[in-house]
Motif scaffolding. Structure first.
Motif, PDB file in Angstrom:
ATOM      1  N   LEU A 206     -27.642  -2.561  61.168  1.00 52.52           N
ATOM      2  CA  LEU A 206     -29.028  -2.982  61.378  1.00 52.52           C
ATOM      3  C   LEU A 206     -29.285  -4.333  60.694  1.00 52.52           C
ATOM      4  N   ALA A 207     -28.689  -4.521  59.514  1.00 54.42           N
ATOM      5  CA  ALA A 207     -28.843  -5.795  58.793  1.00 54.42           C
ATOM      6  C   ALA A 207     -28.382  -6.958  59.672  1.00 54.42           C
ATOM      7  N   LEU A 208     -27.238  -6.773  60.340  1.00 53.85           N
ATOM      8  CA  LEU A 208     -26.722  -7.846  61.202  1.00 53.85           C
ATOM      9  C   LEU A 208     -27.658  -8.074  62.389  1.00 53.85           C
ATOM     10  N   GLN A 209     -28.188  -6.963  62.947  1.00 58.72           N
ATOM     11  CA  GLN A 209     -29.139  -7.099  64.067  1.00 58.72           C
ATOM     12  C   GLN A 209     -30.388  -7.866  63.642  1.00 58.72           C
ATOM     13  N   MET A 210     -30.749  -7.745  62.348  1.00 56.73           N
ATOM     14  CA  MET A 210     -31.937  -8.456  61.852  1.00 56.73           C
ATOM     15  C   MET A 210     -31.640  -9.914  61.533  1.00 56.73           C
ATOM     16  N   GLY A 211     -30.377 -10.317  61.677  1.00 55.72           N
ATOM     17  CA  GLY A 211     -30.039 -11.727  61.473  1.00 55.72           C
ATOM     18  C   GLY A 211     -29.486 -12.064  60.099  1.00 55.72           C
ATOM     19  N   ILE A 212     -29.201 -11.029  59.268  1.00 55.16           N
ATOM     20  CA  ILE A 212     -28.581 -11.292  57.966  1.00 55.16           C
ATOM     21  C   ILE A 212     -27.171 -11.830  58.218  1.00 55.16           C
ATOM     22  N   ASP A 213     -26.733 -12.815  57.403  1.00 56.14           N
ATOM     23  CA  ASP A 213     -25.465 -13.504  57.679  1.00 56.14           C
ATOM     24  C   ASP A 213     -24.273 -12.564  57.668  1.00 56.14           C
ATOM     25  N   ASP A 214     -24.206 -11.698  56.658  1.00 55.99           N
ATOM     26  CA  ASP A 214     -23.002 -10.896  56.485  1.00 55.99           C
ATOM     27  C   ASP A 214     -23.374  -9.540  55.891  1.00 55.99           C
ATOM     28  N   ALA A 215     -22.729  -8.488  56.379  1.00 54.91           N
ATOM     29  CA  ALA A 215     -22.969  -7.143  55.849  1.00 54.91           C
ATOM     30  C   ALA A 215     -21.615  -6.468  55.737  1.00 54.91           C
ATOM     31  N   PHE A 216     -21.379  -5.790  54.625  1.00 54.68           N
ATOM     32  CA  PHE A 216     -20.089  -5.125  54.506  1.00 54.68           C
ATOM     33  C   PHE A 216     -20.229  -3.829  53.726  1.00 54.68           C
ATOM     34  N   ASP A 217     -19.230  -2.943  53.940  1.00 51.96           N
ATOM     35  CA  ASP A 217     -19.240  -1.631  53.323  1.00 51.96           C
ATOM     36  C   ASP A 217     -18.240  -1.628  52.175  1.00 51.96           C
ATOM     37  N   LEU A 218     -18.697  -1.219  50.985  1.00 50.31           N
ATOM     38  CA  LEU A 218     -17.827  -1.176  49.807  1.00 50.31           C
ATOM     39  C   LEU A 218     -16.702  -0.153  49.977  1.00 50.31           C
ATOM     40  N   ALA A 219     -16.815   0.689  50.996  1.00 54.06           N
ATOM     41  CA  ALA A 219     -15.716   1.609  51.292  1.00 54.06           C
ATOM     42  C   ALA A 219     -14.533   0.847  51.895  1.00 54.06           C
ATOM     43  N   ASP A 220     -14.820  -0.347  52.465  1.00 55.14           N
ATOM     44  CA  ASP A 220     -13.771  -1.119  53.143  1.00 55.14           C
ATOM     45  C   ASP A 220     -13.243  -2.270  52.298  1.00 55.14           C
ATOM     46  N   LYS A 221     -14.064  -2.788  51.405  1.00 54.39           N
ATOM     47  CA  LYS A 221     -13.724  -4.027  50.712  1.00 54.39           C
ATOM     48  C   LYS A 221     -14.426  -4.048  49.364  1.00 54.39           C
ATOM     49  N   SER A 222     -13.803  -4.631  48.344  1.00 50.41           N
ATOM     50  CA  SER A 222     -14.486  -4.719  47.043  1.00 50.41           C
ATOM     51  C   SER A 222     -15.577  -5.788  47.107  1.00 50.41           C
ATOM     52  N   LEU A 223     -16.530  -5.677  46.178  1.00 49.56           N
ATOM     53  CA  LEU A 223     -17.613  -6.665  46.129  1.00 49.56           C
ATOM     54  C   LEU A 223     -17.045  -8.058  45.827  1.00 49.56           C
ATOM     55  N   GLU A 224     -16.073  -8.144  44.889  1.00 51.34           N
ATOM     56  CA  GLU A 224     -15.462  -9.439  44.539  1.00 51.34           C
ATOM     57  C   GLU A 224     -14.856 -10.096  45.783  1.00 51.34           C
ATOM     58  N   GLN A 225     -14.115  -9.273  46.562  1.00 48.90           N
ATOM     59  CA  GLN A 225     -13.450  -9.804  47.747  1.00 48.90           C
ATOM     60  C   GLN A 225     -14.475 -10.270  48.783  1.00 48.90           C
ATOM     61  N   ALA A 226     -15.508  -9.448  48.975  1.00 48.57           N
ATOM     62  CA  ALA A 226     -16.519  -9.795  49.990  1.00 48.57           C
ATOM     63  C   ALA A 226     -17.246 -11.078  49.617  1.00 48.57           C
ATOM     64  N   VAL A 227     -17.560 -11.238  48.330  1.00 50.92           N
ATOM     65  CA  VAL A 227     -18.256 -12.455  47.886  1.00 50.92           C
ATOM     66  C   VAL A 227     -17.329 -13.665  48.038  1.00 50.92           C
ATOM     67  N   ALA A 228     -16.049 -13.485  47.676  1.00 51.91           N
ATOM     68  CA  ALA A 228     -15.086 -14.588  47.829  1.00 51.91           C
ATOM     69  C   ALA A 228     -14.941 -14.959  49.308  1.00 51.91           C
ATOM     70  N   ASP A 229     -14.854 -13.960  50.178  1.00 50.71           N
ATOM     71  CA  ASP A 229     -14.712 -14.235  51.622  1.00 50.71           C
ATOM     72  C   ASP A 229     -15.943 -14.947  52.177  1.00 50.71           C
ATOM     73  N   ALA A 230     -17.124 -14.478  51.769  1.00 50.24           N
ATOM     74  CA  ALA A 230     -18.361 -15.004  52.363  1.00 50.24           C
ATOM     75  C   ALA A 230     -18.732 -16.367  51.788  1.00 50.24           C
ATOM     76  N   PHE A 231     -18.571 -16.543  50.463  1.00 48.08           N
ATOM     77  CA  PHE A 231     -19.083 -17.749  49.814  1.00 48.08           C
ATOM     78  C   PHE A 231     -17.978 -18.677  49.304  1.00 48.08           C
TER      79      PHE A 231
END
Ligand SMILES: [Zn+2]
Ligand SMILES: [Zn+2]
Length: 354
Positions: A206-231
């Motif tokens: 739903l976040a992506l449908q609302m136009g948020i740039d990136d949404a991810f599940d901590l079950a799939d990826k660590s927060l550190e990794q997601a932040v590094a990938d996105a920013f």
């Protein structure tokens, strides 16, 4: 009329018949409720989680503070509002006399109380509130979407507290209704926004449908990794809306030196914090709760101008007579905002287009 009430200091709510309301007292207005949203704090009151014992002194009480409706009558000394006016409410009642109130910071009133927690709220056909708490709903804004004003205003306030600037890299933790609102408002202010959840695919999509740039599940990826990938670098701001203490320390770990982390969740457990690292990196930890008059007015305007995107937050609509079932629905992660309709949802309110 019927009302959804907290009647005992234990798990649950009760749908009870109530006598009709008397005419409003001086300074009050009587509102016919059009739509009322179920909030996280309503769920806490329902589940009777620790931290809500203060309600015991006020029982029985009709819950619900995220409502919209039409004024049906006004008490003495009411100006600026009249029968037929479409309104939403700021649920915080203030004393008008303490140092915060006198300093024009009513949100910090030391004797504040909340409509729908301390006194009767909006899960009923009718509710009486002080006129000072009412705000006009613009003609172009549907009353059911206007019921999002208060939760969105909580998000606007959290983004204000986080001091989000255009171009900022913002991480939002928790894709519930408040987290999604925060992410949307930060994005609307020109930030690049990443939102994280845990085992929460529906609300993240739903976040992506609302136009948020990136949404991810901590079950799939660590927060550190997601932040590094996105920013490709640490975050400038982290806003927490999970209510899980651990997410605050996780959020601090991906925040850049000098960055700001805003805690917006209600926490039942204390936080363990590496204070040496926190101090050396000069990070700022701030609390955001409730909202301000300014943020509420901005939220109403944002809803009027962005109804299509923001109405996606409303995932379920139920008649008030199905209130208990709706609360059970709202407890799960298949719902974002569940709205209750005391008059049935097909009713067109006077002053509102069909
Ligand atoms: Zn709320
Ligand atoms: Zn006060």
């Amino acid at each position: 009329m019927i009302a959804l009430r907290k009647t005992a200091a234990a798990f649950g709510l009760e749908l009870v018949p109530l006598d009709g309301l008397m005419s409003p007292a001086a300074g009050d207005v009587l509102i016919e409720v059009a739509a009322a949203g179920i909030c996280g704090s309503d769920l806490h009151a329902y589940e009777w989680t620790p931290g809500y014992e203060f309600m015991a002194a006020n029982l029985p009480v009709t819950v619900g503070h995220e409502f919209s409706g039409v004024i049906r009558s006004v008490g003495k000394d009411v100006s600026d509002f009249a029968p037929g006016d479409r309104v939403v409410c700021w649920p915080t009642k203030t004393c008008g006399k303490c140092s915060s109130c006198l300093a024009d910071e009513p949100q910090n009133c030391s004797r504040r109380s909340i409509i729908g927690l301390h006194c009767d709220g909006g899960f009923a056909d009718m509710v009486t509130v002080p006129v000072a708490n009412c705000r006009h709903v613009p003609d172009e804004l549907d009353l059911s979407i206007a019921a999002l004003s208060e939760p969105l205003a909580v998000g606007v306030n959290a983004v204000d507290i986080a001091d989000v600037r255009p171009g900022a890299r913002v991480v939002v933790l928790g894709p519930g209704p408040i987290g999604l609102g925060i992410a949307w408002v930060a994005k609307h202010r020109g930030a690049k926004v990443l939102i994280a959840g845990l085992c929460d695919p529906l609300r993240l999509s739903l976040a992506l449908q609302m136009g948020i740039d990136d949404a991810f599940d901590l079950a799939d990826k660590s927060l550190e990794q997601a932040v590094a990938d996105a920013f490709g670098q640490s975050a400038d701001r982290v806003i927490e809306a999970t209510g899980v203490a651990r997410s605050v320390s996780d959020g601090l770990a991906v925040l850049r030196p000098g960055g700001i982390l805003v805690v917006a969740g209600i926490h039942s457990k204390p936080l363990e914090l590496d204070l040496t690292r926190f101090v050396r990196e000069k990070k700022q930890l701030r609390g955001a709760h409730d909202t301000t008059d300014r943020a509420l007015r901005e939220a109403i305007q944002l809803l009027a101008e962005n109804s299509d995107a923001l109405s996606k937050l409303i995932t379920h609509r139920r008649p008030l007579s199905s209130g208990i079932e709706a609360f059970e629905l709202a407890r799960g992660r298949q719902a974002v905002k569940v709205l209750l309709f005391p008059q049935g949802q097909d009713v067109t309110f006077e002053g509102e287009d069909a």
